[in-house]
Design an enzyme around this catalytic site. Structure first.
Site, mmCIF file in Angstrom:
data_model
loop_
_atom_site.group_PDB
_atom_site.id
_atom_site.type_symbol
_atom_site.label_atom_id
_atom_site.label_comp_id
_atom_site.label_asym_id
_atom_site.label_seq_id
_atom_site.Cartn_x
_atom_site.Cartn_y
_atom_site.Cartn_z
ATOM 1 N N SER A 1 0.852 -1.196 0.000
ATOM 2 C CA SER A 1 0.000 0.000 0.000
ATOM 3 C C SER A 1 0.880 1.235 0.000
ATOM 4 C CB SER A 1 -0.881 0.024 1.252
ATOM 5 O OG SER A 1 -1.503 1.283 1.408
ATOM 6 N N TYR B 1 -1.455 -0.376 10.529
ATOM 7 C CA TYR B 1 -1.707 -0.805 9.143
ATOM 8 C C TYR B 1 -0.508 -0.429 8.268
ATOM 9 C CZ TYR B 1 -3.795 -1.104 4.468
ATOM 10 O OH TYR B 1 -4.050 -1.410 3.150
#
Ligand code: NDP
Length: 253
Positions: free
Chosen positions: A148, A161
């Site tokens: 990501s 995350y």
């Protein structure tokens, strides 16, 4: 540059029940690959498989939980039995559970680490032998890890995350050093905001509103855009490895 279609390739896509993984599986099958779709929701996988088969593709649904060693190994056995040696692995399953660090949500931190990092490692362990063997036979072999942009950018409440995705990005770079010399390509994909079910698992109204605000401000990629990218990367000639790809909605600075 020439383009290799994916006929003759055998792929595994994790997190293929929805979002990016579903779109990637559909795309790879449309390009001619046989595709094994892994995720926990068997019913959703069967729906995607039916769609692929109706379009003339070859696909297999394998219910699997990447947080469970035995489940991943059982899935690998099922894939091998149906399709033989795998030469394309898309490590895509992931969860995003933002919380202020002050909340100390060790349970959800653990879930992200176990899915996004250890899950990737479980899948890697299950299919490393395939990728190396396929490349040794002269076949094109790909490992695609879906990280990501959160591996680089910092957002409040996304610390853990982001840390899991930074781990995936670092892992991908390290894996190139081990796999490249054996002709296995490794691609790390870092998407920006993409319209999927990912944010549906956010428990708090504030967290959901934060994502909705970002969507309204900068728009999003579609899962199909990521599928297009993975289709491109995996169809390059065998000696070409796109190692790191960042893909963002144009308005996401
Ligand atoms: P989705 O929630 O739509 O897809 C996630 C997929 O992962 C689902 O198919 C889910 O299926 C599967 N999954 C979750 N947990 C497990 C598990 N324990 N075992 C097996 N499969 C699991 O979201 P996305 O498509 O957006 O997410 C795909 C990847 O893309 C993730 O790694 C995410 O971090 C990454 N990403 C997404 C971005 C975005 O903006 N959407 C941006 C950057 C990266 P099931 O629940 O049936 O198991």
């Amino acid at each position: 540059m020439s383009y290799d279609d994916l006929s003759g390739r055998t792929a595994v896509v994790t997190g293929a029940a929805s979002g990016i993984g579903e779109a990637v599986a559909v795309r790879l099958a449309a390009e001619g690959a046989r595709v094994a779709l892994l995720a926990r929701r068997a019913d959703r996988l069967e729906t995607v498989v039916a769609k692929i088969r109706a379009a003339g593709g070859a696909a297999l649904a394998v219910a699997a939980d990447v947080t469970d060693d035995a489940s991943v190994q059982g899935a690998a056995d099922a894939v091998h039995e149906a399709f033989g040696t795998v030469d394309l692995v898309v490590n895509n399953a992931g969860v995003m559970l933002p919380h202020p660090v002050d909340d100390g949500r060790l349970d959800e931190w653990q879930r992200m680490i176990d899915t996004n990092v250890t899950g990737v490692l479980r899948v890697l362990r299950a299919f490393t032998g395939d990728l190396v063997a396929a490349a040794a036979q002269g076949r094109t072999a790909d490992l695609v890890n879906v990280s990501s942009i959160g591996a680089h950018l910092v957002f409040p409440t996304y610390a853990v995350y982001g840390a899991t995705k930074a781990a995936v990005t670092q892992l991908s770079q390290a894996l190139r050093a081990e796999f490249g010399p054996r002709d296995v390509r490794v691609t790390n994909v870092e998407p920006g905001l993409t319209e999927t079910e990912l944010a549906d698992h956010i428990g708090s109204a504030e967290g959901r509103a934060q994502v909705d605000g970002m969507l309204a401000e900068m728009g999003s990629l579609a899962a199909a855009d990521l599928a297009d990218l993975v289709g491109y990367v995996t169809s390059r000639p065998r000696h070409v490895n796109l190692s790191q790809v960042v893909v963002l909605p144009t308005r996401q600075a």
